[in-house]
Design a protein around this motif. Structure first.
Motif, PDB file in Angstrom:
ATOM      1  N   THR A   1      23.524  44.787  26.342  1.00  0.00           N
ATOM      2  CA  THR A   1      24.510  44.284  27.140  1.00  0.00           C
ATOM      3  C   THR A   1      25.203  45.332  28.347  1.00  0.00           C
ATOM      4  O   THR A   1      25.689  44.692  28.983  1.00  0.00           O
ATOM      5  CB  THR A   1      25.868  44.013  26.329  1.00  0.00           C
ATOM      6  N   ARG A   2      24.862  46.495  28.185  1.00  0.00           N
ATOM      7  CA  ARG A   2      25.312  47.506  29.193  1.00  0.00           C
ATOM      8  C   ARG A   2      24.017  48.232  29.510  1.00  0.00           C
ATOM      9  O   ARG A   2      23.659  49.234  28.870  1.00  0.00           O
ATOM     10  CB  ARG A   2      26.292  48.494  28.386  1.00  0.00           C
ATOM     11  N   PRO A   3      23.450  48.083  30.598  1.00  0.00           N
ATOM     12  CA  PRO A   3      22.446  48.680  31.340  1.00  0.00           C
ATOM     13  C   PRO A   3      22.775  49.936  31.631  1.00  0.00           C
ATOM     14  O   PRO A   3      24.103  50.298  31.490  1.00  0.00           O
ATOM     15  CB  PRO A   3      22.046  47.931  32.552  1.00  0.00           C
ATOM     16  N   MET A   4      21.911  51.069  31.616  1.00  0.00           N
ATOM     17  CA  MET A   4      22.316  52.374  31.887  1.00  0.00           C
ATOM     18  C   MET A   4      23.325  52.614  33.049  1.00  0.00           C
ATOM     19  O   MET A   4      24.263  53.512  32.748  1.00  0.00           O
ATOM     20  CB  MET A   4      21.039  53.263  32.002  1.00  0.00           C
ATOM     21  N   VAL A   5      23.031  51.916  33.975  1.00  0.00           N
ATOM     22  CA  VAL A   5      23.925  52.305  35.108  1.00  0.00           C
ATOM     23  C   VAL A   5      25.319  51.757  34.686  1.00  0.00           C
ATOM     24  O   VAL A   5      26.477  52.475  35.402  1.00  0.00           O
ATOM     25  CB  VAL A   5      23.554  51.406  36.427  1.00  0.00           C
TER      26      VAL A   5
ATOM     27  N   LEU B   1      36.432  44.096  34.571  1.00  0.00           N
ATOM     28  CA  LEU B   1      35.544  44.367  35.900  1.00  0.00           C
ATOM     29  C   LEU B   1      34.060  44.438  35.590  1.00  0.00           C
ATOM     30  O   LEU B   1      33.194  43.861  36.294  1.00  0.00           O
ATOM     31  CB  LEU B   1      36.203  45.802  36.387  1.00  0.00           C
ATOM     32  N   ALA B   2      33.861  45.256  34.326  1.00  0.00           N
ATOM     33  CA  ALA B   2      32.235  45.286  34.015  1.00  0.00           C
ATOM     34  C   ALA B   2      31.639  43.995  33.598  1.00  0.00           C
ATOM     35  O   ALA B   2      30.590  43.788  33.723  1.00  0.00           O
ATOM     36  CB  ALA B   2      32.104  46.300  33.102  1.00  0.00           C
ATOM     37  N   SER B   3      32.445  42.924  33.290  1.00  0.00           N
ATOM     38  CA  SER B   3      31.743  41.760  32.794  1.00  0.00           C
ATOM     39  C   SER B   3      31.809  40.624  34.128  1.00  0.00           C
ATOM     40  O   SER B   3      31.480  39.578  33.985  1.00  0.00           O
ATOM     41  CB  SER B   3      32.935  41.184  31.750  1.00  0.00           C
TER      42      SER B   3
ATOM     43  N   VAL C   1      29.289  42.096  39.324  1.00  0.00           N
ATOM     44  CA  VAL C   1      28.980  43.351  38.948  1.00  0.00           C
ATOM     45  C   VAL C   1      27.874  43.638  37.815  1.00  0.00           C
ATOM     46  O   VAL C   1      27.337  44.512  37.828  1.00  0.00           O
ATOM     47  CB  VAL C   1      30.410  43.969  38.366  1.00  0.00           C
ATOM     48  N   ARG C   2      27.856  42.862  37.005  1.00  0.00           N
ATOM     49  CA  ARG C   2      26.752  42.760  35.769  1.00  0.00           C
ATOM     50  C   ARG C   2      25.374  42.903  36.622  1.00  0.00           C
ATOM     51  O   ARG C   2      24.361  43.446  36.121  1.00  0.00           O
ATOM     52  CB  ARG C   2      26.872  41.583  34.827  1.00  0.00           C
TER      53      ARG C   2
END
Length: 235
Positions: free
Chosen positions: A132-136, A150-152, A156-157
């Motif tokens: 659910t969270r790529p490295m970047v 914000l990340a969701s 942005v994803r």
């Protein structure tokens, strides 16, 4: 009653509005933060290594590059500055390279390890796409204040996904190029060409990353701008 507000009331209203708005750094501030992280973690160690290599040889250069990385971490910690994930990752990889090279007493192994580490990092980036969270996304907080909301956001994803793919392919390309150079060039030529080529590739990739991120940030309203107050607006 007069419809005009006094300057004090206007200033108070603007102050309250500004306090309610989340802090969004300007594009210039973001670029400065990214540039500083790359400068400390990537560019300066490469310059230190090559400079000491020319002046004193390979082993002093290896020690100088490692000393710079840990010195930068210690200085930022001592001065209360945030230590970026990029700097920590670079120090860990450099420590592994140096330790194995010293144990094996092989400078060739020192230059072989970046090929392996670039490949492993690229694989790690690609594998992170399944999470659910790529490295970047895990490193983005070093360059821009992040929270869950914000990340969701969909844009942005997608940005995190695309940038993770970009840097994974970049790692594979660097590993391939370095392996070819190591097998086909003399040590002096290898160090010079690798230093210049790697630095150029990293800078170009950073520019592309900033450009894509800025485009998404503009669409999402994430890039702050200085307040421009027109004198006539208060008349």
């Amino acid at each position: 009653m007069s419809s005009h507000r006094t300057p004090a009331l206007v200033a108070r209203a603007e102050s309250e509005t500004a306090a309610d708005e989340p802090h969004r750094p300007s594009l210039v501030a973001v670029i400065q933060r990214v540039s500083m992280s790359l400068l400390i973690a990537v560019i300066v160690p490469a310059v230190v290594f090559y400079s000491v290599f020319v002046l004193a040889g390979i082993w002093p250069a290896i020690g100088a590059a490692l000393a710079w990385s840990y010195g930068a971490i210690a200085w930022r910690a001592a001065t209360g500055r945030r230590v970026s994930g990029l700097l920590v990752l670079a120090a860990i990889l450099l420590t592994g390279r140096t330790a194995l090279s010293v144990v094996a007493d092989s400078t060739w192994l020192y230059f072989l390890q970046p090929i392996i580490s670039d490949g492993l990092v690229a694989a790690l980036f690609l594998l992170s796409l399944a999470s659910t969270r790529p490295m970047v996304a895990r490193l983005a907080g070093d360059f821009y204040p992040m929270d869950h909301e914000l990340a969701s956001r969909p844009r942005v994803r997608r940005l995190f996904w695309h940038l993770t793919v970009l840097w994974a392919l970049l790692g594979l390309a660097k590993a391939t190029m370095t392996l070819w150079l190591l097998q086909s060039q003399s040590l002096d030529t290898f160090v010079l060409v690798k230093s210049v080529a790697t630095l150029s590739i990293n800078v170009l990739a950073a520019v592309a990353t900033i450009g894509l991120a800025a485009l998404v940030a503009r669409k999402e309203g994430l890039i702050g701008a200085p307040r421009l107050v027109a004198a006539g607006a208060r008349a």
